[in-house]
Design an enzyme around this catalytic site. Structure first.
Site, mmCIF file in Angstrom:
data_model
loop_
_atom_site.group_PDB
_atom_site.id
_atom_site.type_symbol
_atom_site.label_atom_id
_atom_site.label_comp_id
_atom_site.label_asym_id
_atom_site.label_seq_id
_atom_site.Cartn_x
_atom_site.Cartn_y
_atom_site.Cartn_z
ATOM 1 N N ARG A 38 7.449 5.737 28.020
ATOM 2 C CA ARG A 38 8.072 6.958 28.547
ATOM 3 C C ARG A 38 9.501 6.718 29.019
ATOM 4 O O ARG A 38 10.277 7.654 29.158
ATOM 5 C CB ARG A 38 7.230 7.511 29.693
ATOM 6 C CG ARG A 38 6.215 8.514 29.180
ATOM 7 C CD ARG A 38 5.677 9.354 30.286
ATOM 8 N NE ARG A 38 4.763 8.577 31.108
ATOM 9 C CZ ARG A 38 3.740 9.098 31.768
ATOM 10 N NH1 ARG A 38 3.515 10.384 31.721
ATOM 11 N NH2 ARG A 38 2.954 8.349 32.505
ATOM 12 N N LYS B 285 -8.055 -6.562 28.400
ATOM 13 C CA LYS B 285 -8.939 -6.509 29.545
ATOM 14 C C LYS B 285 -8.202 -5.841 30.714
ATOM 15 O O LYS B 285 -6.980 -5.836 30.691
ATOM 16 C CB LYS B 285 -9.427 -7.907 29.923
ATOM 17 C CG LYS B 285 -8.333 -8.817 30.502
ATOM 18 C CD LYS B 285 -8.920 -10.024 31.129
ATOM 19 C CE LYS B 285 -9.328 -9.739 32.550
ATOM 20 N NZ LYS B 285 -8.288 -10.029 33.545
ATOM 21 N N ASP C 169 -9.683 -11.318 24.814
ATOM 22 C CA ASP C 169 -9.844 -12.215 25.964
ATOM 23 C C ASP C 169 -8.893 -13.364 25.660
ATOM 24 O O ASP C 169 -9.181 -14.196 24.799
ATOM 25 C CB ASP C 169 -11.284 -12.716 26.072
ATOM 26 C CG ASP C 169 -11.469 -13.583 27.304
ATOM 27 O OD1 ASP C 169 -10.565 -14.394 27.588
ATOM 28 O OD2 ASP C 169 -12.498 -13.458 27.985
ATOM 29 N N HIS C 170 -7.760 -13.399 26.354
ATOM 30 C CA HIS C 170 -6.704 -14.314 25.889
ATOM 31 C C HIS C 170 -7.119 -15.783 25.992
ATOM 32 O O HIS C 170 -6.539 -16.633 25.322
ATOM 33 C CB HIS C 170 -5.359 -14.022 26.566
ATOM 34 C CG HIS C 170 -5.230 -14.575 27.953
ATOM 35 N ND1 HIS C 170 -5.732 -13.937 29.045
ATOM 36 C CD2 HIS C 170 -4.650 -15.706 28.420
ATOM 37 C CE1 HIS C 170 -5.469 -14.651 30.124
ATOM 38 N NE2 HIS C 170 -4.804 -15.733 29.777
ATOM 39 N N LYS D 58 -6.482 -19.740 23.386
ATOM 40 C CA LYS D 58 -5.843 -20.990 23.820
ATOM 41 C C LYS D 58 -6.278 -22.126 22.899
ATOM 42 O O LYS D 58 -7.463 -22.251 22.587
ATOM 43 C CB LYS D 58 -6.229 -21.322 25.274
ATOM 44 C CG LYS D 58 -5.624 -20.351 26.299
ATOM 45 C CD LYS D 58 -6.003 -20.759 27.713
ATOM 46 C CE LYS D 58 -5.659 -19.685 28.723
ATOM 47 N NZ LYS D 58 -4.289 -19.674 29.201
ATOM 48 N N GLU E 225 -5.775 -21.040 40.406
ATOM 49 C CA GLU E 225 -4.375 -20.609 40.313
ATOM 50 C C GLU E 225 -3.717 -20.783 41.674
ATOM 51 O O GLU E 225 -4.388 -20.660 42.708
ATOM 52 C CB GLU E 225 -4.296 -19.142 39.921
ATOM 53 C CG GLU E 225 -4.839 -18.853 38.546
ATOM 54 C CD GLU E 225 -4.641 -17.396 38.184
ATOM 55 O OE1 GLU E 225 -3.607 -17.071 37.590
ATOM 56 O OE2 GLU E 225 -5.519 -16.588 38.540
ATOM 57 N N ASP F 44 -12.066 -10.145 37.413
ATOM 58 C CA ASP F 44 -10.795 -10.493 36.774
ATOM 59 C C ASP F 44 -10.918 -11.772 35.933
ATOM 60 O O ASP F 44 -10.276 -11.892 34.889
ATOM 61 C CB ASP F 44 -9.734 -10.697 37.871
ATOM 62 C CG ASP F 44 -8.340 -10.914 37.326
ATOM 63 O OD1 ASP F 44 -7.939 -10.138 36.440
ATOM 64 O OD2 ASP F 44 -7.652 -11.852 37.777
ATOM 65 N N HIS G 206 -13.096 -14.481 31.062
ATOM 66 C CA HIS G 206 -12.634 -15.818 30.669
ATOM 67 C C HIS G 206 -13.693 -16.901 30.926
ATOM 68 O O HIS G 206 -13.964 -17.731 30.061
ATOM 69 C CB HIS G 206 -11.359 -16.193 31.430
ATOM 70 C CG HIS G 206 -10.283 -15.149 31.357
ATOM 71 N ND1 HIS G 206 -10.060 -14.402 30.233
ATOM 72 C CD2 HIS G 206 -9.363 -14.727 32.260
ATOM 73 C CE1 HIS G 206 -9.048 -13.570 30.454
ATOM 74 N NE2 HIS G 206 -8.610 -13.746 31.674
ATOM 75 N N LYS H 37 -7.364 -17.433 43.488
ATOM 76 C CA LYS H 37 -5.911 -17.399 43.658
ATOM 77 C C LYS H 37 -5.549 -18.226 44.885
ATOM 78 O O LYS H 37 -6.373 -18.404 45.785
ATOM 79 C CB LYS H 37 -5.443 -15.963 43.897
ATOM 80 C CG LYS H 37 -5.877 -14.961 42.831
ATOM 81 C CD LYS H 37 -4.859 -14.856 41.731
ATOM 82 C CE LYS H 37 -5.224 -13.770 40.732
ATOM 83 N NZ LYS H 37 -4.584 -13.982 39.425
ATOM 84 N N LYS I 215 -2.684 -25.225 39.990
ATOM 85 C CA LYS I 215 -2.987 -24.443 38.799
ATOM 86 C C LYS I 215 -3.695 -25.375 37.827
ATOM 87 O O LYS I 215 -3.108 -26.336 37.314
ATOM 88 C CB LYS I 215 -1.683 -23.910 38.199
ATOM 89 C CG LYS I 215 -1.796 -23.406 36.766
ATOM 90 C CD LYS I 215 -1.947 -21.917 36.700
ATOM 91 C CE LYS I 215 -2.045 -21.415 35.262
ATOM 92 N NZ LYS I 215 -2.792 -20.184 35.115
HETATM 93 C C1 BG6 Z 1 -5.653 -12.746 33.558
HETATM 94 C C2 BG6 Z 1 -5.943 -12.281 34.960
HETATM 95 O O1 BG6 Z 1 -6.628 -12.258 32.678
HETATM 96 O O2 BG6 Z 1 -5.665 -14.149 33.518
HETATM 97 C C3 BG6 Z 1 -4.930 -12.857 35.926
HETATM 98 O O3 BG6 Z 1 -5.910 -10.870 35.021
HETATM 99 C C4 BG6 Z 1 -4.856 -14.346 35.800
HETATM 100 O O4 BG6 Z 1 -5.228 -12.499 37.262
HETATM 101 C C5 BG6 Z 1 -4.679 -14.742 34.342
HETATM 102 O O5 BG6 Z 1 -3.746 -14.787 36.556
HETATM 103 C C6 BG6 Z 1 -4.791 -16.234 34.170
HETATM 104 O O6 BG6 Z 1 -4.431 -16.550 32.876
HETATM 105 P P1 BG6 Z 1 -3.904 -18.007 32.517
HETATM 106 O O7 BG6 Z 1 -3.744 -17.987 31.043
HETATM 107 O O8 BG6 Z 1 -2.621 -18.198 33.290
HETATM 108 O O9 BG6 Z 1 -4.971 -18.932 32.998
#
Ligand code: BG6
Length: 500
Positions: A52, A158, A187-188, A192, A226, A245, A250, A350, A355
């Site tokens: 937009r 997601k 689901d990213h 990986k 994280e 989340d 994941h 978190k 990390k």
């Molecule tokens: C996302 C979550 O799906 O994955 C985030 O919504 C999270 O909260 C993230 O930070 C973590 O992804 P990665 O690839 O950094 O482990």
């Protein structure tokens, strides 16, 4: 990863709803750019950001370039390459809530189809807030924007629903407009490299699979920690929490990769069938037993790396009395022949100590009676550690004799590091996933039944937490490994969380 065989997907048009948004800026555009540089993009393609906000094509490209310079794994963007790439990118200002505006999309398709002289793949990528997805999907379907099911795909990010019921409703709605094979639920984590490598490690080696069961494995641990806080995403995170989340998607997917049976082929449905078998075998936690299996936490204010950080309840768009979990630890059991009675401990949160995403397969102790007691003092069971990120390595811990005149044992590691074995240029998860979508390969995407099975597993925990307000929140300090109860969850079984 450079394309060496040059088999590229066929002509493609990608429409990104949420084209001016954060996901496109940080992840999608850098991924598409890298695919272009590595010669994976089709010869004929166009990417159209839909939003937009007001942008000319030129301003829009400049905006994306900033994102690429900041977030791409390749931060040096050569001018000639950028010029070549950016001519494939344009912007379409449109209010996705208005029916009539969808005609603009039809126009673009017609125009590109003529220019390409081909029948391109049409990809609708939903990079928008989840509440907007149903309406956009409905409009695309009802207005027959791209009715050919063989070349049209819709990509859903997601969170896929916020509970079982809403996920089911969303599935029903999508399936009234599209066929399952057109729907790509992302689901990213599955994109990986290190996660995909679990399949290679397990099934392309004779070494591990014979031991990969309850006879040899004592327990499994998965940590996805994280250091960041809510990162200004309070409005989303308040309705989500760590369990929704990270665990529902994941982490359950990581469990599937570790626990699945060997597929008989790489057919998308075969792999997904094997994964859904795992989800269906995960023991349902009774609503009265949740506190024995699951621990929640929320971070307090404190210090991280010398910097003062606010409590979750003080973050932007967060209720000062928020009951949202920023940490979750759960003990799962998988009731099948391979895994009966082997606990899978998972934790995520978190503002934790570091990390890291890491999977530990802890083997049963070997009998040590043959060694003198002093030799076995530092005896440790074998362990396979799969580091998903940021370290990318696999370590096998075994006993060795410490050099010297006496028999003293000592655990040592055999290590495979990606950066030593390969050139360190692994594609980002979104590159892999976008390429798969263009190629029509759904293996790494969640099928309808997978998503719903995953929700079914976490619903009892979700409901119990909703029905009983947490009394001790906030209950962990930033920079720690979460609440004390998470230590107790695993300690009562005689184990402790593994910290590398
Ligand atoms: C996302 C979550 O799906 O994955 C985030 O919504 C999270 O909260 C993230 O930070 C973590 O992804 P990665 O690839 O950094 O482990």
């Amino acid at each position: 990863m450079e394309n060496q065989n040059h088999k590229r997907p066929s002509a493609t048009i990608i429409f990104i709803f949420g084209g001016s948004g954060d996901l496109n800026y940080r992840k999608l555009s850098p991924a598409i750019y890298n695919l272009f540089i590595d010669e994976w993009m089709p010869d004929k393609f166009t990417v159209i950001g839909i939003g937009r906000s007001e942008y000319s094509d030129e301003n829009y490209r400049a905006h994306l370039l900033e994102g690429i310079k900041q977030f791409s794994r390749r931060k040096d963007v050569a001018d000639a390459q950028w010029q070549a790439f950016s001519q494939h990118v344009s912007y379409l200002k449109m209010d996705a809530e208005k029916d009539e505006e969808y005609n603009q999309i039809s126009e673009v398709i017609k125009e590109k189809q003529a220019a390409f002289g081909a029948h391109p793949n049409i990809i609708f990528y939903m990079a928008v807030a989840p509440q907007l997805v149903p309406d956009i999907a409905k409009k695309l379907g009802k207005k027959h924007i791209s009715p050919d099911k063989s070349n049209t795909r819709i990509v859903i990010e997601k969170p896929f629903g916020h509970d079982l019921e809403s996920a089911h409703e969303l599935n029903e709605l999508l399936m009234s407009m599209f066929d399952e094979k057109q729907i790509y639920r992302i689901d990213h984590y599955l994109g990986k490299e290190t996660v995909q490598n679990i399949i290679a490690l397990r099934f392309a080696n004779a070494l591990f699979e014979p031991l990969w069961n309850r006879n040899y494995i004592d327990h499994v641990q998965i940590t996805a920690a994280e250091t960041v806080g809510s990162e200004g995403r309070g409005a989303y995170y308040e309705g989500a929490g760590a369990l929704r989340d990270m665990v529902q998607n994941h982490i359950l997917q990581l469990i599937c990769m570790i626990a699945m049976e060997a597929p008989v082929s790489f057919d998308a449905d075969e792999i997904r069938n094997k994964k859904v078998d795992v989800l269906n075998a995960i023991r349902r936690i009774g609503k009265d037993e949740v506190s024995r299996y699951a621990v929640r936490g929320q971070y307090d204010a404190g210090w991280m790396e010398g910097e003062k950080v606010p409590a979750y309840r003080e973050e932007k768009n967060v209720d000062p009395k928020s009951a949202t979990d920023t940490f979750a630890a759960v003990k799962f059991y998988i009731d099948n022949w391979r895994w009966q009675d082997v606990p899978f401990y998972i934790r995520t949160g978190k503002r934790l100590h570091e990390k890291t995403t890491v999977i530990n397969i802890q083997f049963r102790p070997a009998p040590s009676y043959a060694f003198p007691p002093e030799a076995a003092e530092t005896w440790r069971p074998n362990r396979l550690t799969i580091s998903i990120q940021p370290e990318m390595d696999i370590r096998l811990r075994f006993q060795s004799k410490r050099p010297g005149q006496s028999m003293t044992l000592n655990p040592v590691d055999m290590i495979f590091r990606y950066k030593d074995a390969y050139d360190g240029n692994e594609p980002e998860a979104y590159e892999t996933l976008l390429l798969d979508i263009m190629e029509g390969n759904a293996t790494l995407f969640m099928r309808k039944d997978q998503v719903e099975a995953a929700w079914r597993i976490i619903m009892p925990i979700q409901d119990a937490w909703k029905n009983r307000a947490p009394v001790s929140f906030p209950n962990y300090a930033p920079g720690s490994w979460g609440p004390e109860d998470a230590e107790a969850l695993i300690a009562k079984d005689g184990h402790q969380w593994i910290v590398m």
